[in-house]
Structures are given as C-alpha cells and as structure tokens.
Design a protein around this motif. Structure first.
Motif, PDB file in Angstrom:
ATOM      1  N   ALA A 111     -16.077  71.468 -46.794  1.00  0.00           N
ATOM      2  CA  ALA A 111     -16.464  70.326 -45.949  1.00  0.00           C
ATOM      3  C   ALA A 111     -16.010  69.010 -46.587  1.00  0.00           C
ATOM      4  N   ALA A 112     -16.180  68.909 -47.915  1.00  0.00           N
ATOM      5  CA  ALA A 112     -15.785  67.679 -48.620  1.00  0.00           C
ATOM      6  C   ALA A 112     -14.269  67.500 -48.583  1.00  0.00           C
ATOM      7  N   ARG A 113     -13.531  68.617 -48.712  1.00  0.00           N
ATOM      8  CA  ARG A 113     -12.064  68.527 -48.665  1.00  0.00           C
ATOM      9  C   ARG A 113     -11.597  68.051 -47.286  1.00  0.00           C
ATOM     10  N   GLU A 114     -12.223  68.584 -46.234  1.00  0.00           N
ATOM     11  CA  GLU A 114     -11.874  68.172 -44.867  1.00  0.00           C
ATOM     12  C   GLU A 114     -12.224  66.689 -44.657  1.00  0.00           C
ATOM     13  N   TYR A 115     -13.361  66.274 -45.185  1.00  0.00           N
ATOM     14  CA  TYR A 115     -13.838  64.893 -45.044  1.00  0.00           C
ATOM     15  C   TYR A 115     -12.860  63.926 -45.723  1.00  0.00           C
ATOM     16  N   LYS A 116     -12.432  64.334 -46.950  1.00  0.00           N
ATOM     17  CA  LYS A 116     -11.480  63.498 -47.700  1.00  0.00           C
ATOM     18  C   LYS A 116     -10.166  63.361 -46.943  1.00  0.00           C
ATOM     19  N   ALA A 117      -9.817  64.408 -46.188  1.00  0.00           N
ATOM     20  CA  ALA A 117      -8.570  64.376 -45.411  1.00  0.00           C
ATOM     21  C   ALA A 117      -8.732  63.531 -44.144  1.00  0.00           C
ATOM     22  N   GLY A 118      -9.905  62.911 -43.975  1.00  0.00           N
ATOM     23  CA  GLY A 118     -10.103  61.988 -42.862  1.00  0.00           C
ATOM     24  C   GLY A 118     -10.783  62.602 -41.648  1.00  0.00           C
ATOM     25  N   LYS A 119     -11.130  63.900 -41.739  1.00  0.00           N
ATOM     26  CA  LYS A 119     -11.778  64.537 -40.578  1.00  0.00           C
ATOM     27  C   LYS A 119     -13.266  64.201 -40.554  1.00  0.00           C
ATOM     28  N   ARG A 120     -13.802  63.973 -39.360  1.00  0.00           N
ATOM     29  CA  ARG A 120     -15.228  63.687 -39.209  1.00  0.00           C
ATOM     30  C   ARG A 120     -15.898  64.714 -38.304  1.00  0.00           C
ATOM     31  N   LYS A 121     -15.168  65.786 -38.015  1.00  0.00           N
ATOM     32  CA  LYS A 121     -15.724  66.904 -37.248  1.00  0.00           C
ATOM     33  C   LYS A 121     -15.365  68.179 -37.984  1.00  0.00           C
ATOM     34  N   LEU A 122     -16.321  69.057 -38.156  1.00  0.00           N
ATOM     35  CA  LEU A 122     -16.057  70.355 -38.774  1.00  0.00           C
ATOM     36  C   LEU A 122     -16.664  71.410 -37.869  1.00  0.00           C
ATOM     37  N   CYS A 123     -15.822  72.324 -37.370  1.00  0.00           N
ATOM     38  CA  CYS A 123     -16.287  73.369 -36.446  1.00  0.00           C
ATOM     39  C   CYS A 123     -17.008  72.746 -35.239  1.00  0.00           C
ATOM     40  N   GLY A 124     -16.497  71.616 -34.787  1.00  0.00           N
ATOM     41  CA  GLY A 124     -17.085  70.963 -33.621  1.00  0.00           C
ATOM     42  C   GLY A 124     -18.331  70.149 -33.917  1.00  0.00           C
ATOM     43  N   VAL A 125     -18.728  70.100 -35.193  1.00  0.00           N
ATOM     44  CA  VAL A 125     -19.950  69.362 -35.571  1.00  0.00           C
ATOM     45  C   VAL A 125     -19.562  68.025 -36.200  1.00  0.00           C
ATOM     46  N   ASP A 126     -20.215  66.953 -35.761  1.00  0.00           N
ATOM     47  CA  ASP A 126     -19.920  65.621 -36.309  1.00  0.00           C
ATOM     48  C   ASP A 126     -20.477  65.473 -37.721  1.00  0.00           C
ATOM     49  N   MET A 127     -19.660  64.836 -38.589  1.00  0.00           N
ATOM     50  CA  MET A 127     -20.132  64.485 -39.934  1.00  0.00           C
ATOM     51  C   MET A 127     -20.203  62.956 -39.991  1.00  0.00           C
ATOM     52  N   PRO A 128     -21.336  62.400 -40.456  1.00  0.00           N
ATOM     53  CA  PRO A 128     -21.516  60.935 -40.424  1.00  0.00           C
ATOM     54  C   PRO A 128     -20.468  60.196 -41.257  1.00  0.00           C
ATOM     55  N   GLU A 129     -20.170  58.966 -40.862  1.00  0.00           N
ATOM     56  CA  GLU A 129     -19.305  58.084 -41.659  1.00  0.00           C
ATOM     57  C   GLU A 129     -20.022  57.698 -42.954  1.00  0.00           C
ATOM     58  N   GLY A 130     -19.233  57.249 -43.919  1.00  0.00           N
ATOM     59  CA  GLY A 130     -19.802  56.628 -45.124  1.00  0.00           C
ATOM     60  C   GLY A 130     -20.410  57.589 -46.125  1.00  0.00           C
ATOM     61  N   MET A 131     -20.063  58.881 -46.022  1.00  0.00           N
ATOM     62  CA  MET A 131     -20.607  59.829 -47.006  1.00  0.00           C
ATOM     63  C   MET A 131     -19.638  59.995 -48.166  1.00  0.00           C
ATOM     64  N   LYS A 132     -20.173  60.371 -49.334  1.00  0.00           N
ATOM     65  CA  LYS A 132     -19.270  60.755 -50.421  1.00  0.00           C
ATOM     66  C   LYS A 132     -19.563  62.192 -50.827  1.00  0.00           C
ATOM     67  N   GLU A 133     -18.637  62.771 -51.542  1.00  0.00           N
ATOM     68  CA  GLU A 133     -18.764  64.187 -51.907  1.00  0.00           C
ATOM     69  C   GLU A 133     -20.121  64.478 -52.542  1.00  0.00           C
ATOM     70  N   ASN A 134     -20.732  65.579 -52.109  1.00  0.00           N
ATOM     71  CA  ASN A 134     -22.033  66.071 -52.603  1.00  0.00           C
ATOM     72  C   ASN A 134     -23.237  65.277 -52.101  1.00  0.00           C
ATOM     73  N   ASP A 135     -23.026  64.330 -51.175  1.00  0.00           N
ATOM     74  CA  ASP A 135     -24.163  63.675 -50.520  1.00  0.00           C
ATOM     75  C   ASP A 135     -24.859  64.677 -49.601  1.00  0.00           C
ATOM     76  N   LYS A 136     -26.150  64.455 -49.392  1.00  0.00           N
ATOM     77  CA  LYS A 136     -26.918  65.325 -48.496  1.00  0.00           C
ATOM     78  C   LYS A 136     -26.687  64.911 -47.042  1.00  0.00           C
ATOM     79  N   PHE A 137     -26.479  65.900 -46.161  1.00  0.00           N
ATOM     80  CA  PHE A 137     -26.394  65.604 -44.729  1.00  0.00           C
ATOM     81  C   PHE A 137     -27.779  65.203 -44.221  1.00  0.00           C
ATOM     82  N   PRO A 138     -27.847  64.351 -43.188  1.00  0.00           N
ATOM     83  CA  PRO A 138     -29.157  63.991 -42.624  1.00  0.00           C
ATOM     84  C   PRO A 138     -29.951  65.243 -42.224  1.00  0.00           C
TER      85      PRO A 138
END
Length: 318
Positions: A111-138
């Motif tokens: 998930a962190a690798r995808e996020y770093k690559a600029g993706k904000r959706k993983l398997c159709g699920v939104d990932m919030p802006e402004g997160m850094k690696e190993n942060d907790k999801f809401p």
C-alpha cells in the motif's frame, strides 16, 4: 539437505485422494473430506521458494495459526479439527474462495509503495491525502487479492470486480467482509496485549460441502501478517524513522541488499548455515512475541518419520 528440517514432503496417508503442494504447505485430501496440512520449513519471499529450509519454521507457523484459530473460533468458524503433530493441522476439506481478504490498518508494504507512486486508490478503496508510510488509516481498509497459482504473483482486485466477474456472490462477499473486520479487530486486541501492533494481514476462507463459510489456512502468523512493536511507534513516526517490524520483512530486506527481488535473471544469494541459524532464531523470537509463550522445540531428529507416525496414529483412532 539437513535431516532436521522438512523441505520435501512425500507422504502417503490412507484414503489419500490428492496432494496440493503450495510454496510452504503440502495439503493432502483424504477420502472422508478430511485435509491433512503439513507446514514445511520452506521459506518463500518475493513468491520464490528459498533453496534451504529454516529449522522449526513449519512448527512455528503451524502452532501460531492453531493458537489464533482457537482464539477467534467464537467469532468465525474455522476448518481446524486437530493438530496431531507440531507441523500438522487436520481439518475439513473446503472449496476455497479464489480471493484472499487482505486488510490493512496502516499504510505499509504494498500500500505504501502504491501511495508513493502517486496512487490514492487501492483495490477501488480511497486512501486519504497527506499520509506518510506506516501512518494509521482512519479505519482499516480491505484490499482483496486474487489467489495466484504456484510461481505467479497474487494480484490486486476491487470488490466491484469480484462481484461483477462473479468470483464471489454478493451475499458471500458481505459475510467475508464482516468476518475480515471482526478477525482483524480480535487480532489487533491480541497483538496489543503482547506490546504489538497488527499492521496488516490476509485471511483465506472456504465453503464446506454443507455451504458454511469457514476460515482456512493460516492466520496472524509472521508469514501472513505484518506486526510493529507498539513501544516507540509514535516517536518513530514523528521522527520519520523506520518502524521496528516483526514479520519476515527482515528476510526480504536481506535479499534486496543481496540484489534479489525475484526478478528474471536474478539468482537467490547463498544462504550460509550461519545465516539460516539467524533466520531460525528470528522466527522463534516472532513466535514468543506473538503468542506470549516460550517456544518449545520439537524433536527433529527424524522429522519425516515423526510426522508420518503422528498422523497415522490420529487417523487410526477415528
């Protein structure tokens, strides 16, 4: 191959119908809808099986999974009926769902690798802006994967695709989702009691011939889950430091440092006896942290004979 690890499996149990050889487990189906699952000492990383076994690894994974099945049986039924040997689990044969239910509480790993690559959706699920690696999801997110054949890579898939392709019915999927959240909640509570954070994990489910959905395979092991130490987690996040992990990530890091990531043309680096010993010690450390109990090494002098004898004794008593 050292005779104190189980690497190859070639058992012939009474009433055996077929054998499925996975990367780490060998699964024997018997005539009476019974499965005998042997956890070997093989180690898989980047979807590649390493050339040498890790002493006690199979016993460790099998015993963690057994303990975790027992401590979640009140919320989700599971396939397990007996563990007649430290490396063996016996249970009901099920038709496995062709997906893995991956659930993530934190932005780590894939998930962190995808996020770093600029993706904000993983398997159709939104990932919030402004997160850094190993942060907790809401709230934890479910990011399913298709189950790959041996040698292939599992692939991300969205809930929408699973339903539209008819891989799982919507009624069954609703139950898989409910079970996945409940198991992750319980796993998080168990981890917290041991000073750990359950970061992400995967669950596999099957259907009995009666049509009941049950939990199968392993659960909350260091091979199927990622754990962090809770002590110092927040200060490491605040200071942009890597988290202390309790998973087989240390093996992946060693392989990467030795120029291996399972890519074409790459060779597995040589694993010396000394290195294998350190991997075995790390797995024992994982066991003791995750279960909160000291690890008791089984006698591995004639491990194949021991497994064969224990399974036959169990089957004879049925």
């Amino acid at each position: 191959m050292s005779n104190n690890t189980i690497y190859e499996t070639n058992f012939h149990f009474p009433g055996q119908k077929n054998v499925y050889l996975g990367k780490v487990r060998a699964v024997y189906t018997l005539k009476n809808d019974m499965l005998v699952m042997v956890a070997t000492d093989r180690l898989s990383a980047f979807d590649v099986v390493m050339p040498k076994g890790i002493p006690y690894k199979g016993q460790i994974l099998n015993q963690i999974a057994t303990q975790m099945m027992a401590s979640t049986a009140d919320i989700v039924p599971n396939w397990l009926t007996a563990t007649p040997d430290p490396n063996v689990a016996i249970g009901i044969a099920c038709e496995p769902f062709k997906i893995e239910m991956v659930i993530r509480g934190y932005l780590s790993g894939h998930a962190a690798r995808e996020y770093k690559a600029g993706k904000r959706k993983l398997c159709g699920v939104d990932m919030p802006e402004g997160m850094k690696e190993n942060d907790k999801f809401p709230t934890p997110i479910i990011t399913p994967a298709t189950k790959a054949e041996m040698g292939d890579h599992d692939e991300d898939i969205s809930k929408e695709d699973i339903l539209s392709k008819g891989i799982v019915s919507s009624a069954d999927y609703a139950l898989l989702e409910k079970y996945t959240y409940a198991l992750f909640q319980r796993g998080t509570e168990i981890a917290a009691e041991r000073g750990l954070i359950l970061v992400d994990t995967k669950y596999e489910f099957g259907k009995t011939k009666e049509g009941e959905i049950v939990l199968i395979d392993e659960i909350h092991t260091p091979d199927s889950s990622r754990y962090f130490y809770s002590e110092g987690y927040q200060s490491r996040q605040d200071n942009d430091e890597p988290q202390k992990q309790l998973s087989k990530e240390f093996v992946r890091q060693w392989l990467i440092a030795n120029n291996f990531q399972g890519l074409e043309g790459q060779t597995v680096p040589e694993m010396t006896d000394e290195y294998i010993e350190t991997v075995s010690e790390r797995y024992i450390e994982l066991y003791e942290h995750i279960t909160g109990e000291p690890f008791v090494k089984a006698d591995t002098t004639h491990i194949h004979d021991r497994i064969n004898r224990n399974v036959l004794n169990y089957l004879e008593k049925l």
